[in-house]
Design a protein around this motif. Structure first.
Motif, PDB file in Angstrom:
ATOM      1  N   THR A 165     -52.827  -7.928 -35.164  1.00 55.01           N
ATOM      2  CA  THR A 165     -51.853  -7.005 -34.596  1.00 55.01           C
ATOM      3  C   THR A 165     -51.972  -6.981 -33.081  1.00 55.01           C
ATOM      4  O   THR A 165     -52.988  -7.387 -32.506  1.00 55.01           O
ATOM      5  CB  THR A 165     -52.074  -5.574 -35.125  1.00 55.01           C
ATOM      6  N   GLY A 166     -50.935  -6.463 -32.434  1.00 59.78           N
ATOM      7  CA  GLY A 166     -50.985  -6.333 -30.995  1.00 59.78           C
ATOM      8  C   GLY A 166     -52.130  -5.447 -30.538  1.00 59.78           C
ATOM      9  O   GLY A 166     -52.788  -5.736 -29.522  1.00 59.78           O
ATOM     10  N   ARG A 167     -52.396  -4.374 -31.273  1.00 55.93           N
ATOM     11  CA  ARG A 167     -53.496  -3.481 -30.922  1.00 55.93           C
ATOM     12  C   ARG A 167     -54.836  -4.215 -30.961  1.00 55.93           C
ATOM     13  O   ARG A 167     -55.661  -4.075 -30.054  1.00 55.93           O
ATOM     14  CB  ARG A 167     -53.512  -2.284 -31.879  1.00 55.93           C
ATOM     15  N   ARG A 168     -55.059  -5.024 -32.019  1.00 57.63           N
ATOM     16  CA  ARG A 168     -56.313  -5.763 -32.136  1.00 57.63           C
ATOM     17  C   ARG A 168     -56.440  -6.818 -31.044  1.00 57.63           C
ATOM     18  O   ARG A 168     -57.520  -7.053 -30.516  1.00 57.63           O
ATOM     19  CB  ARG A 168     -56.399  -6.420 -33.513  1.00 57.63           C
ATOM     20  N   LEU A 169     -55.333  -7.473 -30.711  1.00 61.15           N
ATOM     21  CA  LEU A 169     -55.370  -8.497 -29.664  1.00 61.15           C
ATOM     22  C   LEU A 169     -55.717  -7.873 -28.319  1.00 61.15           C
ATOM     23  O   LEU A 169     -56.542  -8.406 -27.566  1.00 61.15           O
ATOM     24  CB  LEU A 169     -54.024  -9.216 -29.591  1.00 61.15           C
ATOM     25  N   ALA A 170     -55.110  -6.724 -28.024  1.00 61.27           N
ATOM     26  CA  ALA A 170     -55.378  -6.066 -26.742  1.00 61.27           C
ATOM     27  C   ALA A 170     -56.811  -5.561 -26.658  1.00 61.27           C
ATOM     28  O   ALA A 170     -57.452  -5.658 -25.605  1.00 61.27           O
ATOM     29  CB  ALA A 170     -54.400  -4.918 -26.539  1.00 61.27           C
ATOM     30  N   ASP A 171     -57.325  -5.037 -27.764  1.00 56.93           N
ATOM     31  CA  ASP A 171     -58.673  -4.452 -27.749  1.00 56.93           C
ATOM     32  C   ASP A 171     -59.785  -5.495 -27.850  1.00 56.93           C
ATOM     33  O   ASP A 171     -60.847  -5.340 -27.245  1.00 56.93           O
ATOM     34  CB  ASP A 171     -58.825  -3.449 -28.906  1.00 56.93           C
ATOM     35  N   GLY A 172     -59.554  -6.551 -28.644  1.00 55.92           N
ATOM     36  CA  GLY A 172     -60.627  -7.498 -28.922  1.00 55.92           C
ATOM     37  C   GLY A 172     -60.458  -8.874 -28.331  1.00 55.92           C
ATOM     38  O   GLY A 172     -61.375  -9.701 -28.418  1.00 55.92           O
ATOM     39  N   GLY A 173     -59.301  -9.154 -27.748  1.00 53.18           N
ATOM     40  CA  GLY A 173     -59.064 -10.475 -27.199  1.00 53.18           C
ATOM     41  C   GLY A 173     -58.820 -11.521 -28.279  1.00 53.18           C
ATOM     42  O   GLY A 173     -58.690 -11.211 -29.466  1.00 53.18           O
ATOM     43  N   TRP A 174     -58.771 -12.774 -27.846  1.00 49.39           N
ATOM     44  CA  TRP A 174     -58.496 -13.894 -28.762  1.00 49.39           C
ATOM     45  C   TRP A 174     -59.693 -14.080 -29.707  1.00 49.39           C
ATOM     46  O   TRP A 174     -60.812 -14.297 -29.248  1.00 49.39           O
ATOM     47  CB  TRP A 174     -58.256 -15.153 -27.956  1.00 49.39           C
ATOM     48  N   PRO A 175     -59.484 -14.035 -31.030  1.00 45.70           N
ATOM     49  CA  PRO A 175     -60.609 -14.227 -31.953  1.00 45.70           C
ATOM     50  C   PRO A 175     -61.202 -15.628 -31.830  1.00 45.70           C
ATOM     51  O   PRO A 175     -60.501 -16.591 -31.512  1.00 45.70           O
ATOM     52  CB  PRO A 175     -59.965 -14.019 -33.334  1.00 45.70           C
ATOM     53  N   ALA A 176     -62.485 -15.705 -32.114  1.00 43.53           N
ATOM     54  CA  ALA A 176     -63.162 -16.991 -32.038  1.00 43.53           C
ATOM     55  C   ALA A 176     -62.770 -17.888 -33.201  1.00 43.53           C
ATOM     56  O   ALA A 176     -62.294 -17.420 -34.239  1.00 43.53           O
ATOM     57  CB  ALA A 176     -64.683 -16.775 -32.038  1.00 43.53           C
ATOM     58  N   ASP A 177     -62.944 -19.188 -33.015  1.00 43.09           N
ATOM     59  CA  ASP A 177     -62.803 -20.184 -34.078  1.00 43.09           C
ATOM     60  C   ASP A 177     -61.395 -20.283 -34.642  1.00 43.09           C
ATOM     61  O   ASP A 177     -61.207 -20.579 -35.824  1.00 43.09           O
ATOM     62  CB  ASP A 177     -63.793 -19.904 -35.223  1.00 43.09           C
ATOM     63  N   THR A 178     -60.392 -20.036 -33.815  1.00 44.96           N
ATOM     64  CA  THR A 178     -59.015 -20.257 -34.253  1.00 44.96           C
ATOM     65  C   THR A 178     -58.179 -20.644 -33.046  1.00 44.96           C
ATOM     66  O   THR A 178     -58.408 -20.138 -31.939  1.00 44.96           O
ATOM     67  CB  THR A 178     -58.428 -19.007 -34.940  1.00 44.96           C
ATOM     68  N   ASP A 179     -57.238 -21.555 -33.251  1.00 42.22           N
ATOM     69  CA  ASP A 179     -56.378 -21.921 -32.133  1.00 42.22           C
ATOM     70  C   ASP A 179     -54.964 -21.361 -32.277  1.00 42.22           C
ATOM     71  O   ASP A 179     -54.143 -21.514 -31.383  1.00 42.22           O
ATOM     72  CB  ASP A 179     -56.326 -23.446 -31.944  1.00 42.22           C
ATOM     73  N   THR A 180     -54.685 -20.685 -33.403  1.00 36.27           N
ATOM     74  CA  THR A 180     -53.356 -20.139 -33.641  1.00 36.27           C
ATOM     75  C   THR A 180     -53.453 -18.676 -34.046  1.00 36.27           C
ATOM     76  O   THR A 180     -54.189 -18.324 -34.969  1.00 36.27           O
ATOM     77  CB  THR A 180     -52.629 -20.924 -34.748  1.00 36.27           C
ATOM     78  N   LEU A 181     -52.695 -17.829 -33.359  1.00 33.55           N
ATOM     79  CA  LEU A 181     -52.620 -16.406 -33.683  1.00 33.55           C
ATOM     80  C   LEU A 181     -51.190 -16.051 -34.079  1.00 33.55           C
ATOM     81  O   LEU A 181     -50.238 -16.400 -33.372  1.00 33.55           O
ATOM     82  CB  LEU A 181     -53.004 -15.538 -32.478  1.00 33.55           C
ATOM     83  N   ALA A 182     -51.037 -15.369 -35.206  1.00 37.66           N
ATOM     84  CA  ALA A 182     -49.772 -14.753 -35.569  1.00 37.66           C
ATOM     85  C   ALA A 182     -49.929 -13.266 -35.316  1.00 37.66           C
ATOM     86  O   ALA A 182     -50.807 -12.619 -35.891  1.00 37.66           O
ATOM     87  CB  ALA A 182     -49.446 -15.017 -37.034  1.00 37.66           C
ATOM     88  N   VAL A 183     -49.116 -12.717 -34.428  1.00 39.93           N
ATOM     89  CA  VAL A 183     -49.304 -11.334 -33.971  1.00 39.93           C
ATOM     90  C   VAL A 183     -48.121 -10.478 -34.414  1.00 39.93           C
ATOM     91  O   VAL A 183     -46.963 -10.773 -34.123  1.00 39.93           O
ATOM     92  CB  VAL A 183     -49.461 -11.275 -32.444  1.00 39.93           C
ATOM     93  N   MET A 184     -48.461  -9.388 -35.116  1.00 39.04           N
ATOM     94  CA  MET A 184     -47.458  -8.455 -35.632  1.00 39.04           C
ATOM     95  C   MET A 184     -47.685  -7.086 -34.998  1.00 39.04           C
ATOM     96  O   MET A 184     -48.734  -6.806 -34.433  1.00 39.04           O
ATOM     97  CB  MET A 184     -47.574  -8.365 -37.162  1.00 39.04           C
ATOM     98  N   LEU A 185     -46.673  -6.225 -35.120  1.00 44.04           N
ATOM     99  CA  LEU A 185     -46.805  -4.819 -34.717  1.00 44.04           C
ATOM    100  C   LEU A 185     -47.293  -4.684 -33.278  1.00 44.04           C
ATOM    101  O   LEU A 185     -48.224  -3.937 -32.977  1.00 44.04           O
ATOM    102  CB  LEU A 185     -47.759  -4.078 -35.668  1.00 44.04           C
ATOM    103  N   ASP A 186     -46.656  -5.401 -32.374  1.00 46.77           N
ATOM    104  CA  ASP A 186     -47.067  -5.370 -30.971  1.00 46.77           C
ATOM    105  C   ASP A 186     -45.988  -4.681 -30.144  1.00 46.77           C
ATOM    106  O   ASP A 186     -45.105  -5.332 -29.593  1.00 46.77           O
ATOM    107  CB  ASP A 186     -47.329  -6.785 -30.458  1.00 46.77           C
ATOM    108  N   GLY A 187     -46.090  -3.371 -30.049  1.00 44.64           N
ATOM    109  CA  GLY A 187     -45.115  -2.631 -29.260  1.00 44.64           C
ATOM    110  C   GLY A 187     -45.444  -2.580 -27.782  1.00 44.64           C
ATOM    111  O   GLY A 187     -44.622  -2.125 -26.975  1.00 44.64           O
ATOM    112  N   GLN A 188     -46.632  -3.039 -27.407  1.00 45.49           N
ATOM    113  CA  GLN A 188     -47.066  -2.926 -26.015  1.00 45.49           C
ATOM    114  C   GLN A 188     -47.182  -4.283 -25.313  1.00 45.49           C
ATOM    115  O   GLN A 188     -47.757  -4.359 -24.227  1.00 45.49           O
ATOM    116  CB  GLN A 188     -48.430  -2.212 -25.973  1.00 45.49           C
TER     117      GLN A 188
END
Length: 251
Positions: A165-188
């Motif tokens: 989610t957008g909240r998790r991306l903003a708080d935790g940054g890019w997760p390790a060990d993955t090159d592709t992120l699908a991001v949902m629920l990102d109002g910010q």
């Protein structure tokens, strides 16, 4: 006994319903449709249009008022309180429209199992002693609709994908060990917190609907455009549902 069917409707296009979803809608005694704030009336209109396109004359459609989440409280506490209030609204609507039991359907954006809390609210009703049997009928998810709209594969060869989610991306940054992120629920617009070097973005809003909007390109080149477009679209329609894919180039 309430025979509850949770039906995934994608982004609201009749084409995102499966044949099983259409059958479940027609078999229902009542379909409950939530009404949110006045400025999001278009959301209710989308569901009503979908019902008009699918239903026979026998199925009843009932509208109930959906509680709003307290934006000032801490996120998790606010969501828990909100879900309790939604469960109350469901229980009242069920008592009003199906007092003797029967087949009830709820139309769920995207898919009932993918970043959606409908099943958690259903658990609340069970915990209160309501007799429920639950059937989930998935539809086309927004993630499927996004990759199809851009004609891209979800993953790169031999690599994993993280759905977040957008909240998790903003708080935790890019997760390790993955090159592709699908991001949902990102109002910010959390994508603006990502280092754009080597990152490509594929964005879509109102996927599969007449007002569908798409953008794709290097993140550093289109991030500002996406922010402006989603703000303008939200202003125009009173609501927006969007999703995006971010992919880092392999070093």
């Amino acid at each position: 006994m309430i025979d509850l069917h949770l039906i995934g409707i994608g982004s609201g296009s009749p084409d995102h319903l499966t044949r099983a979803g259409e059958a479940a809608m027609r078999a229902a005694d009542v379909i409950l449709l939530p009404r949110k704030r006045a400025d999001t009336a278009d959301l209710l209109d989308v569901r009503l249009t979908l019902c008009d396109a699918v239903l026979g004359e026998r199925t009843r459609v009932a509208i109930f008022d959906l509680p709003t989440r307290d934006a000032d409280a801490s996120y998790l506490k606010a969501v828990e309180t909100w879900h309790d209030a939604i469960a109350d609204a469901w229980a009242q609507a069920i008592a009003t429209h199906l007092p003797s039991g029967g087949r009830l359907a709820l139309l769920v954006w995207g898919d009932p199992s993918l970043y959606d809390s409908t099943l958690r609210i259903t658990d609340r009703l069970r915990a209160r002693g309501m007799a429920l049997s639950v059937t989930v009928t998935p539809g086309i998810t927004s993630l499927q609709a996004l990759t199809a709209a851009h004609a891209i594969p979800l993953n790169t060869l031999g690599s994993s994908v993280t759905i977040t989610t957008g909240r998790r991306l903003a708080d935790g940054g890019w997760p390790a060990d993955t090159d592709t992120l699908a991001v949902m629920l990102d109002g910010q617009c959390a994508f603006e917190t990502v280092d754009p070097a080597g990152v490509t973005m594929w964005w879509g809003a109102y996927l599969g609907m007449p007002q569908q909007a798409l953008a794709a390109g290097p993140l550093g080149e289109i991030a500002a455009e996406v922010r402006m477009r989603r703000a303008a679209l939200r202003e125009e329609h009173g609501w927006i549902m969007d999703i995006y894919l971010l992919r880092r180039a392999r070093s």
